[in-house]
Design a protein around this motif. Structure first.
Motif, PDB file in Angstrom:
ATOM      1  N   LYS A  69      14.936  -0.612   6.336  1.00 54.34           N
ATOM      2  CA  LYS A  69      15.701   0.066   5.287  1.00 54.34           C
ATOM      3  C   LYS A  69      15.455   1.570   5.436  1.00 54.34           C
ATOM      4  O   LYS A  69      14.316   2.028   5.373  1.00 54.34           O
ATOM      5  CB  LYS A  69      15.253  -0.423   3.909  1.00 54.34           C
ATOM      6  N   MET A  70      16.516   2.320   5.631  1.00 52.35           N
ATOM      7  CA  MET A  70      16.389   3.744   5.899  1.00 52.35           C
ATOM      8  C   MET A  70      15.714   4.461   4.727  1.00 52.35           C
ATOM      9  O   MET A  70      15.968   4.162   3.554  1.00 52.35           O
ATOM     10  CB  MET A  70      17.758   4.360   6.193  1.00 52.35           C
ATOM     11  N   ILE A  71      14.846   5.423   5.069  1.00 51.38           N
ATOM     12  CA  ILE A  71      14.078   6.146   4.062  1.00 51.38           C
ATOM     13  C   ILE A  71      14.406   7.636   4.136  1.00 51.38           C
ATOM     14  O   ILE A  71      14.975   8.112   5.120  1.00 51.38           O
ATOM     15  CB  ILE A  71      12.564   5.928   4.242  1.00 51.38           C
ATOM     16  N   ASP A  72      14.023   8.379   3.097  1.00 54.61           N
ATOM     17  CA  ASP A  72      14.293   9.816   3.070  1.00 54.61           C
ATOM     18  C   ASP A  72      12.983  10.602   2.952  1.00 54.61           C
ATOM     19  O   ASP A  72      11.892  10.025   2.824  1.00 54.61           O
ATOM     20  CB  ASP A  72      15.254  10.178   1.937  1.00 54.61           C
ATOM     21  N   MET A  73      13.099  11.924   3.012  1.00 55.67           N
ATOM     22  CA  MET A  73      11.910  12.769   2.969  1.00 55.67           C
ATOM     23  C   MET A  73      11.142  12.605   1.667  1.00 55.67           C
ATOM     24  O   MET A  73       9.910  12.683   1.648  1.00 55.67           O
ATOM     25  CB  MET A  73      12.320  14.235   3.158  1.00 55.67           C
ATOM     26  N   ASN A  74      11.850  12.379   0.567  1.00 58.56           N
ATOM     27  CA  ASN A  74      11.174  12.244  -0.721  1.00 58.56           C
ATOM     28  C   ASN A  74      10.221  11.056  -0.709  1.00 58.56           C
ATOM     29  O   ASN A  74       9.102  11.138  -1.221  1.00 58.56           O
ATOM     30  CB  ASN A  74      12.212  12.088  -1.835  1.00 58.56           C
ATOM     31  N   LEU A  75      10.641   9.945  -0.108  1.00 57.14           N
ATOM     32  CA  LEU A  75       9.765   8.774  -0.027  1.00 57.14           C
ATOM     33  C   LEU A  75       8.508   9.088   0.780  1.00 57.14           C
ATOM     34  O   LEU A  75       7.393   8.737   0.387  1.00 57.14           O
ATOM     35  CB  LEU A  75      10.507   7.588   0.585  1.00 57.14           C
ATOM     36  N   VAL A  76       8.689   9.778   1.905  1.00 59.99           N
ATOM     37  CA  VAL A  76       7.537  10.126   2.741  1.00 59.99           C
ATOM     38  C   VAL A  76       6.591  11.041   1.978  1.00 59.99           C
ATOM     39  O   VAL A  76       5.364  10.825   1.966  1.00 59.99           O
ATOM     40  CB  VAL A  76       7.995  10.790   4.054  1.00 59.99           C
ATOM     41  N   MET A  77       7.137  12.063   1.324  1.00 56.29           N
ATOM     42  CA  MET A  77       6.314  13.026   0.584  1.00 56.29           C
ATOM     43  C   MET A  77       5.559  12.341  -0.552  1.00 56.29           C
ATOM     44  O   MET A  77       4.407  12.681  -0.843  1.00 56.29           O
ATOM     45  CB  MET A  77       7.195  14.138   0.015  1.00 56.29           C
ATOM     46  N   THR A  78       6.179  11.370  -1.177  1.00 53.98           N
ATOM     47  CA  THR A  78       5.584  10.720  -2.346  1.00 53.98           C
ATOM     48  C   THR A  78       4.561   9.653  -1.955  1.00 53.98           C
ATOM     49  O   THR A  78       3.519   9.520  -2.603  1.00 53.98           O
ATOM     50  CB  THR A  78       6.693  10.076  -3.211  1.00 53.98           C
ATOM     51  N   ASN A  79       4.826   8.913  -0.883  1.00 46.66           N
ATOM     52  CA  ASN A  79       4.043   7.714  -0.597  1.00 46.66           C
ATOM     53  C   ASN A  79       3.182   7.782   0.661  1.00 46.66           C
ATOM     54  O   ASN A  79       2.553   6.792   1.031  1.00 46.66           O
ATOM     55  CB  ASN A  79       4.977   6.498  -0.481  1.00 46.66           C
ATOM     56  N   HIS A  80       3.132   8.936   1.331  1.00 43.07           N
ATOM     57  CA  HIS A  80       2.457   9.001   2.625  1.00 43.07           C
ATOM     58  C   HIS A  80       0.968   8.704   2.551  1.00 43.07           C
ATOM     59  O   HIS A  80       0.356   8.337   3.560  1.00 43.07           O
ATOM     60  CB  HIS A  80       2.667  10.385   3.254  1.00 43.07           C
ATOM     61  N   ASP A  81       0.372   8.869   1.366  1.00 42.32           N
ATOM     62  CA  ASP A  81      -1.068   8.637   1.251  1.00 42.32           C
ATOM     63  C   ASP A  81      -1.394   7.360   0.474  1.00 42.32           C
ATOM     64  O   ASP A  81      -2.519   7.166   0.008  1.00 42.32           O
ATOM     65  CB  ASP A  81      -1.744   9.834   0.575  1.00 42.32           C
ATOM     66  N   LYS A  82      -0.390   6.476   0.352  1.00 41.31           N
ATOM     67  CA  LYS A  82      -0.579   5.232  -0.404  1.00 41.31           C
ATOM     68  C   LYS A  82      -0.691   4.034   0.531  1.00 41.31           C
ATOM     69  O   LYS A  82      -0.109   4.018   1.614  1.00 41.31           O
ATOM     70  CB  LYS A  82       0.590   5.020  -1.377  1.00 41.31           C
ATOM     71  N   LYS A  83      -1.430   3.039   0.075  1.00 41.03           N
ATOM     72  CA  LYS A  83      -1.521   1.794   0.819  1.00 41.03           C
ATOM     73  C   LYS A  83      -0.256   0.973   0.589  1.00 41.03           C
ATOM     74  O   LYS A  83       0.370   1.049  -0.468  1.00 41.03           O
ATOM     75  CB  LYS A  83      -2.744   0.992   0.379  1.00 41.03           C
ATOM     76  N   GLY A  84       0.101   0.197   1.574  1.00 41.77           N
ATOM     77  CA  GLY A  84       1.266  -0.669   1.454  1.00 41.77           C
ATOM     78  C   GLY A  84       1.204  -1.773   2.486  1.00 41.77           C
ATOM     79  O   GLY A  84       0.532  -1.645   3.515  1.00 41.77           O
ATOM     80  N   LYS A  85       1.910  -2.850   2.221  1.00 40.21           N
ATOM     81  CA  LYS A  85       1.896  -3.980   3.140  1.00 40.21           C
ATOM     82  C   LYS A  85       2.878  -3.750   4.288  1.00 40.21           C
ATOM     83  O   LYS A  85       3.978  -3.239   4.095  1.00 40.21           O
ATOM     84  CB  LYS A  85       2.244  -5.270   2.405  1.00 40.21           C
ATOM     85  N   GLY A  86       2.451  -4.155   5.484  1.00 34.38           N
ATOM     86  CA  GLY A  86       3.295  -4.014   6.655  1.00 34.38           C
ATOM     87  C   GLY A  86       4.475  -4.962   6.614  1.00 34.38           C
ATOM     88  O   GLY A  86       4.385  -6.067   6.064  1.00 34.38           O
ATOM     89  N   CYS A  87       5.591  -4.533   7.189  1.00 30.24           N
ATOM     90  CA  CYS A  87       6.791  -5.364   7.154  1.00 30.24           C
ATOM     91  C   CYS A  87       6.766  -6.467   8.206  1.00 30.24           C
ATOM     92  O   CYS A  87       7.638  -7.334   8.204  1.00 30.24           O
ATOM     93  CB  CYS A  87       8.037  -4.488   7.316  1.00 30.24           C
ATOM     94  N   ILE A  88       5.784  -6.463   9.099  1.00 32.78           N
ATOM     95  CA  ILE A  88       5.709  -7.488  10.138  1.00 32.78           C
ATOM     96  C   ILE A  88       4.695  -8.567   9.786  1.00 32.78           C
ATOM     97  O   ILE A  88       5.004  -9.761   9.789  1.00 32.78           O
ATOM     98  CB  ILE A  88       5.361  -6.860  11.504  1.00 32.78           C
ATOM     99  N   TYR A  89       3.467  -8.154   9.455  1.00 35.24           N
ATOM    100  CA  TYR A  89       2.404  -9.130   9.222  1.00 35.24           C
ATOM    101  C   TYR A  89       1.992  -9.247   7.761  1.00 35.24           C
ATOM    102  O   TYR A  89       1.140 -10.074   7.421  1.00 35.24           O
ATOM    103  CB  TYR A  89       1.187  -8.789  10.082  1.00 35.24           C
ATOM    104  N   GLY A  90       2.585  -8.437   6.883  1.00 32.40           N
ATOM    105  CA  GLY A  90       2.346  -8.597   5.446  1.00 32.40           C
ATOM    106  C   GLY A  90       0.963  -8.190   4.973  1.00 32.40           C
ATOM    107  O   GLY A  90       0.551  -8.578   3.875  1.00 32.40           O
ATOM    108  N   MET A  91       0.235  -7.412   5.786  1.00 32.44           N
ATOM    109  CA  MET A  91      -1.104  -6.969   5.430  1.00 32.44           C
ATOM    110  C   MET A  91      -1.094  -5.479   5.113  1.00 32.44           C
ATOM    111  O   MET A  91      -0.341  -4.721   5.723  1.00 32.44           O
ATOM    112  CB  MET A  91      -2.080  -7.171   6.610  1.00 32.44           C
ATOM    113  N   GLU A  92      -1.933  -5.055   4.163  1.00 35.23           N
ATOM    114  CA  GLU A  92      -2.209  -3.629   4.065  1.00 35.23           C
ATOM    115  C   GLU A  92      -2.962  -3.214   5.317  1.00 35.23           C
ATOM    116  O   GLU A  92      -3.683  -4.013   5.918  1.00 35.23           O
ATOM    117  CB  GLU A  92      -3.040  -3.325   2.816  1.00 35.23           C
TER     118      GLU A  92
END
Length: 635
Positions: free
Chosen positions: A135-158
């Motif tokens: 899903k295409m993302i924009d600069m605002n998403l990168v600026m807001t979430n670049h230092d947050k943990k999140g689950k990978g879209c392939i293996y579902g792990m943080e």
């Protein structure tokens, strides 16, 4: 957890990859079977099992007062840990000039049948899954979430996305990651992570890189202990633009790179570093790729100065050259430059031929899992415009052309050929760039409309994305990494990005041979027969098409090396423009490529090749009317 992570604190100076590590020899413990080792710096930390044998050679990792963090090179005992320099005033470890004997290198690549079977099983399992739809993302998403943990879209792990977060996640996470991918047997685990900061990897402009070592509960010759990680650039002052460019403008190149390993490692026709884990998060833009570490010979750095005209001497068989950096082939490549570019051409052609003949997977899977191109059967989606320039607006085009002419013919003229200051060249340059801008979409369509020229492959296979060695007979061989942007597109365009960092002499004298070699090896590997002359025409025009991006980068060039510095710069080997700036080769690459393209226009009839496209392809083959001067240059 802290006792399971060893971190080195010292960094080398800019422009080098490694300073020689200090070696120590264990002098004490002769009457006790060796000296005591602890897990941490504190004298109260847990004792390691066994003693470090007297006479062992150890490499300094960190030195804090009287406490030495080490990695064992010879002898027996704990592989790493902390020891004291003295006991009751008596030295028990001493500095030494001794070096452990290095065993002869063996041929790079995986030889274990067990590992090959594990890789095939993993690739088959991954290929059976539906491909992830980014899903295409924009600069605002990168600026807001670049230092947050999140689950990978392939293996579902943080997952971690830099050295600090790898340290935080620790060995337990790495164990789970390797088990999830299938890189390590379920009955084994990672017990320790050692972050390596004496070697700083600075090549490449699309991501950060670091090295680390691991220890396993069950040491296994099939598992690498020295690993490499590729991660996003931090969103800091020096790398903010690079991070936004890679995470937004080039998205999802990192997903394509991870897909290249998880899908194709078992079938790639060339060697590539063994894949251990990789994932990317659509919600944060963070990602990580972990592979084996390539045992490069020359981590101490490259020669950024004036070339001497001589090649460095060849290495013993199977010793891996490099790592090489962009746009400094002279004085660094350990052999004839053409030999390296012919080899990369053959490697790329072989992969293209196998993919074209269906041996790398179905075209449907490849188109969904890697970068692709618009539907060739629908010309309307390619942006062609018979009534106007299909590139940027003419006023905007004029601005960047004039800005680049000002740079090349005035304040930075000392790093370009003398003829750039002439009115004749300025006129030719402007006409060529405006013509390129007028037909940019039509040229892109032409390069793809004959699908024989279109195949899966590496998008940027030059010397900093390969590792080289020689066989006992002296034959050059290579492996390939950095699969970011992997995709299906015209090799007429792709091959330019194989060659753009070469010295001009390779482009001038070798372009025809390189294109002929590609055609021969492409057909031999299952691809159709191509016209080498038309392929060469495509490559030259693809080079011209790089120039608009370089012209638009003039403000960035000024930012990296302000105008006030240029009167003191005598040539392109001045350290201010030859060395990596902020650990990136961007400035040197911009100047090198602008030089190459200028010379193609003037010395390799690039302007005439572009005019041949207009008359022979656009008018002759595509049956269109040539665009008017007003469409090209404005009223």
């Amino acid at each position: 957890l802290r006792s399971q992570i060893i971190t080195c604190s010292w960094l080398h100076s800019e422009g080098q990859h490694k300073m020689p590590a200090q070696i120590w020899e264990v002098a004490g413990g002769g009457d006790k079977g060796g000296i005591l080792v602890r897990e941490g710096m504190s004298l109260k930390s847990a004792e390691c099992e066994g003693r470090l044998s007297t006479g062992a050679l150890i490499e300094e990792v960190d030195l804090v007062g009287e406490r030495l963090c080490y990695k064992r090179l010879t002898g027996s005992g704990p592989e790493d840990g902390w020891v004291s320099l003295t006991i009751k005033g008596k030295e028990i470890v001493t500095k030494t000039d001794k070096k452990p004997e290095k065993p002869p290198a063996t041929e790079p690549g995986i030889k274990s049948e067990k590992v090959l079977a594990m890789i095939k099983e993993r690739c088959d399992r991954e290929l059976a899954k539906p491909p992830y739809e980014w899903k295409m993302i924009d600069m605002n998403l990168v600026m807001t979430n670049h230092d947050k943990k999140g689950k990978g879209c392939i293996y579902g792990m943080e997952f971690p996305w830099n050295e600090a977060t790898l340290e935080e996640f620790g060995p337990e996470w790495l164990t789970k990651a390797f088990h999830t991918v299938g890189s390590m047997d379920k009955d084994n685990r990672v017990t320790k992570i050692i972050l390596e900061k004496k070697i700083k990897v600075t090549t490449g402009n699309n991501g950060g890189k670091f090295l680390f070592e691991v220890r396993y509960a069950k040491p296994d010759p099939d598992l690498h202990t020295k690993l490499f990680a590729k991660v996003p650039f931090p969103l800091s002052a020096h790398t903010k633009n690079d991070r936004l460019s890679s995470s937004v403008n080039k998205q999802p190149a990192e997903l394509y790179e991870i897909n290249a390993y998880r899908y194709l490692e078992a079938t790639l026709p060339m060697k590539t570093p063994r894949f251990y884990f990789g994932d990317i998060c659509n919600e944060t833009s963070n990602w990580i790729l972990i592979t084996e570490r390539i045992d490069f010979h020359d981590f101490e750095g490259n020669n950024f100065g004036k070339p001497t005209g001589e090649h460095p001497p060849p290495l013993p068989a199977y010793e891996i050259e490099g790592p090489y950096d962009k746009c400094i082939d002279s004085g660094n490549l350990r052999g004839d430059h053409m030999e390296y570019y012919l080899l990369m051409t053959r490697v790329g052609a072989k992969m293209a031929g196998l993919a074209k003949s269906g041996q790398m997977g179905s075209q449907e899977l490849l188109s969904k899992s890697f970068r692709s191109h618009p539907d060739i059967k629908n010309p309307a989606v390619w942006g062609m415009n018979p009534q106007a320039a299909s590139g940027q607006p003419i006023k905007q085009q004029d601005n960047i052309v004039n800005m680049s002419i000002d740079m090349m013919s005035d304040w930075a003229k000392q790093v370009f050929p003398p003829y750039v200051t002439s009115d004749a060249f300025k006129k030719k340059f402007k006409k060529t760039m405006n013509t390129m801008n007028a037909y940019v979409a039509e040229i892109n369509y032409w390069m793809h409309m004959n699908e024989d020229y279109v195949a899966l492959g590496h998008m940027n296979l030059n010397v900093d994305n390969a590792y080289f060695w020689r066989t006992p007979e002296g034959k050059l061989d290579c492996g390939v990494f950095d699969w970011g942007g992997m995709g299906t597109s015209s090799y007429g365009n792709k091959l330019w990005w194989f060659y753009y960092c070469a010295d001009y002499e390779v482009l001038d004298k070798g372009m025809g041979k390189l294109c002929e070699t590609f055609c021969e090896d492409y057909k031999a590997s299952g691809g159709p027969q191509l016209d080498a002359k038309e392929l060469e025409m495509m490559v030259i025009i693809a080079g011209l098409n790089q120039m608009p991006g370089l012209m638009a980068a003039v403000p960035q060039i000024i930012k990296m090396c302000p105008k006030k510095n240029w009167p003191e710069i005598k040539d392109r080997y001045d350290p201010r423009i030859a060395l990596n700036v902020d650990d990136k080769s961007t400035l040197r690459t911009y100047l090198h490529c602008m030089n190459n393209i200028v010379r193609i226009i003037e010395e390799k009839s690039g302007a005439e090749v572009l005019e041949s496209f207009v008359q022979d392809i656009y008018v002759g083959r595509m049956k269109q009317t040539a665009k008017t001067d007003a469409m090209i240059n404005g009223a």
